[in-house]
Design a protein around this motif. Structure first.
Motif, PDB file in Angstrom:
ATOM      1  N   SER A  87      41.178 -55.204   1.888  1.00 14.29           N
ATOM      2  CA  SER A  87      41.731 -53.983   2.470  1.00 14.29           C
ATOM      3  C   SER A  87      41.291 -53.853   3.924  1.00 14.29           C
ATOM      4  O   SER A  87      40.094 -53.736   4.209  1.00 14.29           O
ATOM      5  N   THR A  88      42.238 -53.884   4.847  1.00 11.95           N
ATOM      6  CA  THR A  88      41.910 -53.817   6.276  1.00 11.95           C
ATOM      7  C   THR A  88      41.144 -52.551   6.650  1.00 11.95           C
ATOM      8  O   THR A  88      40.137 -52.628   7.365  1.00 11.95           O
ATOM      9  N   PRO A  89      41.551 -51.364   6.200  1.00 10.10           N
ATOM     10  CA  PRO A  89      40.807 -50.160   6.607  1.00 10.10           C
ATOM     11  C   PRO A  89      39.373 -50.131   6.091  1.00 10.10           C
ATOM     12  O   PRO A  89      38.498 -49.548   6.726  1.00 10.10           O
ATOM     13  N   ARG A  90      39.132 -50.759   4.924  1.00 10.05           N
ATOM     14  CA  ARG A  90      37.819 -50.675   4.302  1.00 10.05           C
ATOM     15  C   ARG A  90      36.942 -51.882   4.587  1.00 10.05           C
ATOM     16  O   ARG A  90      35.770 -51.913   4.186  1.00 10.05           O
ATOM     17  N   LEU A  91      37.460 -52.879   5.266  1.00  7.83           N
ATOM     18  CA  LEU A  91      36.730 -54.127   5.465  1.00  7.83           C
ATOM     19  C   LEU A  91      35.404 -53.883   6.182  1.00  7.83           C
ATOM     20  O   LEU A  91      35.351 -53.231   7.216  1.00  7.83           O
ATOM     21  N   SER A  92      34.328 -54.435   5.633  1.00 12.61           N
ATOM     22  CA  SER A  92      32.989 -54.209   6.177  1.00 12.61           C
ATOM     23  C   SER A  92      32.264 -55.538   6.331  1.00 12.61           C
ATOM     24  O   SER A  92      32.305 -56.386   5.440  1.00 12.61           O
ATOM     25  N   THR A  93      31.568 -55.693   7.456  1.00  9.47           N
ATOM     26  CA  THR A  93      30.760 -56.903   7.638  1.00  9.47           C
ATOM     27  C   THR A  93      29.600 -56.933   6.651  1.00  9.47           C
ATOM     28  O   THR A  93      29.115 -58.002   6.273  1.00  9.47           O
ATOM     29  N   ASP A  94      29.139 -55.768   6.212  1.00  5.88           N
ATOM     30  CA  ASP A  94      28.018 -55.714   5.274  1.00  5.88           C
ATOM     31  C   ASP A  94      28.447 -55.966   3.834  1.00  5.88           C
ATOM     32  O   ASP A  94      27.598 -56.182   2.967  1.00  5.88           O
ATOM     33  N   ARG A  95      29.751 -55.950   3.578  1.00  4.55           N
ATOM     34  CA  ARG A  95      30.227 -56.109   2.215  1.00  4.55           C
ATOM     35  C   ARG A  95      31.122 -57.354   2.110  1.00  4.55           C
ATOM     36  O   ARG A  95      30.673 -58.439   1.800  1.00  4.55           O
ATOM     37  N   GLU A  96      32.431 -57.181   2.372  1.00  4.79           N
ATOM     38  CA  GLU A  96      33.379 -58.285   2.162  1.00  4.79           C
ATOM     39  C   GLU A  96      33.077 -59.500   3.035  1.00  4.79           C
ATOM     40  O   GLU A  96      33.150 -60.642   2.564  1.00  4.79           O
ATOM     41  N   ILE A  97      32.768 -59.267   4.299  1.00  7.86           N
ATOM     42  CA  ILE A  97      32.497 -60.410   5.184  1.00  7.86           C
ATOM     43  C   ILE A  97      31.229 -61.132   4.764  1.00  7.86           C
ATOM     44  O   ILE A  97      31.133 -62.367   4.849  1.00  7.86           O
ATOM     45  N   THR A  98      30.240 -60.396   4.265  1.00 10.75           N
ATOM     46  CA  THR A  98      29.031 -61.029   3.755  1.00 10.75           C
ATOM     47  C   THR A  98      29.357 -61.955   2.584  1.00 10.75           C
ATOM     48  O   THR A  98      28.822 -63.074   2.478  1.00 10.75           O
ATOM     49  N   LEU A  99      30.254 -61.518   1.692  1.00 10.77           N
ATOM     50  CA  LEU A  99      30.667 -62.371   0.571  1.00 10.77           C
ATOM     51  C   LEU A  99      31.383 -63.622   1.070  1.00 10.77           C
ATOM     52  O   LEU A  99      31.120 -64.737   0.597  1.00 10.77           O
ATOM     53  N   LEU A 100      32.300 -63.461   2.022  1.00 15.04           N
ATOM     54  CA  LEU A 100      33.008 -64.629   2.547  1.00 15.04           C
ATOM     55  C   LEU A 100      32.035 -65.612   3.199  1.00 15.04           C
ATOM     56  O   LEU A 100      32.165 -66.832   3.030  1.00 15.04           O
ATOM     57  N   ARG A 101      31.052 -65.096   3.927  1.00 10.77           N
ATOM     58  CA  ARG A 101      30.038 -65.972   4.527  1.00 10.77           C
ATOM     59  C   ARG A 101      29.282 -66.731   3.432  1.00 10.77           C
ATOM     60  O   ARG A 101      28.977 -67.920   3.570  1.00 10.77           O
ATOM     61  N   ILE A 114      36.775 -66.667   8.148  1.00  9.84           N
ATOM     62  CA  ILE A 114      36.142 -65.402   8.508  1.00  9.84           C
ATOM     63  C   ILE A 114      36.507 -64.959   9.915  1.00  9.84           C
ATOM     64  O   ILE A 114      36.884 -63.802  10.143  1.00  9.84           O
ATOM     65  N   ASP A 115      36.383 -65.848  10.891  1.00  6.66           N
ATOM     66  CA  ASP A 115      36.672 -65.452  12.274  1.00  6.66           C
ATOM     67  C   ASP A 115      38.112 -64.987  12.438  1.00  6.66           C
ATOM     68  O   ASP A 115      38.392 -64.058  13.201  1.00  6.66           O
ATOM     69  N   ALA A 116      39.026 -65.628  11.723  1.00  7.47           N
ATOM     70  CA  ALA A 116      40.430 -65.234  11.803  1.00  7.47           C
ATOM     71  C   ALA A 116      40.648 -63.855  11.197  1.00  7.47           C
ATOM     72  O   ALA A 116      41.394 -63.030  11.732  1.00  7.47           O
ATOM     73  N   VAL A 117      39.993 -63.591  10.065  1.00  8.53           N
ATOM     74  CA  VAL A 117      40.108 -62.280   9.431  1.00  8.53           C
ATOM     75  C   VAL A 117      39.568 -61.192  10.354  1.00  8.53           C
ATOM     76  O   VAL A 117      40.202 -60.145  10.564  1.00  8.53           O
ATOM     77  N   LEU A 118      38.407 -61.426  10.939  1.00  2.24           N
ATOM     78  CA  LEU A 118      37.813 -60.435  11.838  1.00  2.24           C
ATOM     79  C   LEU A 118      38.682 -60.195  13.067  1.00  2.24           C
ATOM     80  O   LEU A 118      38.827 -59.060  13.528  1.00  2.24           O
ATOM     81  N   ALA A 119      39.254 -61.265  13.598  1.00  2.35           N
ATOM     82  CA  ALA A 119      40.110 -61.113  14.780  1.00  2.35           C
ATOM     83  C   ALA A 119      41.323 -60.257  14.473  1.00  2.35           C
ATOM     84  O   ALA A 119      41.811 -59.519  15.335  1.00  2.35           O
TER      85      ALA A 119
END
Length: 315
Positions: A87-101, A114-119
């Motif tokens: 979910s774009t509005p809810r995306l969090s580096t502390d949650r979803e991005i941490t899992l992807l990492r 990951i970098d593409a999603v964040l961009a």
């Protein structure tokens, strides 16, 4: 071998999982597109695919190694390949991005890295990358923590399209006829994130070309029209869409180039029409949606994942 080079199959002490995961963020496990994707992966990949939710996974480090468990405490082997719908509005580096990492560090290849999603989450980040790559984007100004008054004094395009860098589905997007109007309403703007002030492409008012790109190929396109002559053509806001795959080859080629620059395996690229028949990139979406009539999208994604799995060398 570094941690990011560990093959996903090298976890004999863990419960084996499917080599491909459709990974779903909060709120995305019940929607139509998820059901279509799950069915498409089942048809093409069969038992090689699984649907996993971010809420079902526990991450860890034990004895110097990364671990992954389900909510029963069962150790899980990571997948070889994953397509994450977040979910774009809810995306969090502390949650979803941490899992992807975590998955990437355990050897999983992400269809959308990951970098593409964040961009794509930050509308100015992908404008930066596209502009550096020489692709056409609207003239844009933004800021860090300057006051809106100071930003407007420095100058913005007139008229301009105003967007929050974290906007979604056309929300927090509007057309400002001049700087005076922006001065009048600035106190009413939600300032949780900065805004973009973009050149207004009058010729494309209320109309854009949405192209869906899968692994370097434009698999579907549609012209979207805003409701009641408005600016925003988003279907979530009442816009209409007409399939036009193959009718705008220049636009489709530009969309493919934009997805390649950002490194996206699956992308929704929104293009603005120019009077001379060319296109300007409005924005790029990593968590792309589509209507039921675009039947070719799900098979294209499933087949792209199948092809990637077949290219994966044996351990």
């Amino acid at each position: 071998m570094t941690v990011t080079e560990v093959p996903a199959k090298a976890f004999p002490e863990c419960q084996a999982t499917a080599p491909f995961w459709l990974l779903l963020g909060g709120g995305l496990d019940q929607d139509r597109i998820t059901a279509e994707l799950a069915g498409g992966f089942e048809r093409v990949l069969g038992g090689r695919s699984a649907v996993m939710r971010t809420s079902d996974l526990v991450l860890g480090v034990r004895a110097g190694r990364l671990t992954l468990h389900d909510l029963n405490g069962t150790p899980l082997a990571p997948p070889e390949l994953a397509y994450a719908r977040l979910s774009t509005p809810r995306l969090s580096t502390d949650r979803e991005i941490t899992l992807l990492r975590h998955l990437e560090a355990m050897g999983t290849v992400l269809l959308n890295p990951i970098d593409a999603v964040l961009a794509c989450v930050n509308k100015f980040w992908h404008l930066q990358q596209l502009a550096v790559a020489g692709l056409p984007v609207p003239d844009t100004r933004t800021y860090v923590d300057a006051s809106m008054t100071d930003v407007l004094r420095a100058g913005v395009p007139e008229p301009c399209v105003v967007k929050s860098v974290r906007g979604h589905r056309g929300r927090r997007v509007f057309l400002a006829r001049d700087t005076a109007m922006l001065h009048d309403i600035q106190g009413s703007l939600n300032d949780e994130a900065p805004y973009l002030f973009q050149e207004y492409v009058r010729y494309s008012h209320g109309r854009d070309l949405r192209v869906i790109v899968v692994d370097g190929r434009a698999v579907a396109a549609q012209v979207r029209l805003a409701a009641d002559g408005g600016l925003k053509s988003n279907l979530a806001l009442g816009g209409t869409a007409t399939p036009c795959t193959g009718l705008h080859p220049a636009g489709e080629a530009l969309a493919v180039a934009a997805a390649e620059v950002l490194g996206l395996g699956v992308a929704g690229v929104d293009l603005l029409f120019e009077p001379d028949g060319s296109f300007t990139i409005c924005e790029v979406n990593a968590n792309v949606g589509w209507r039921e009539h675009l039947h070719q999208v799900v098979p294209a994604i499933a087949e792209a994942c199948d092809a990637r799995l077949r290219r994966t060398p044996a351990p």
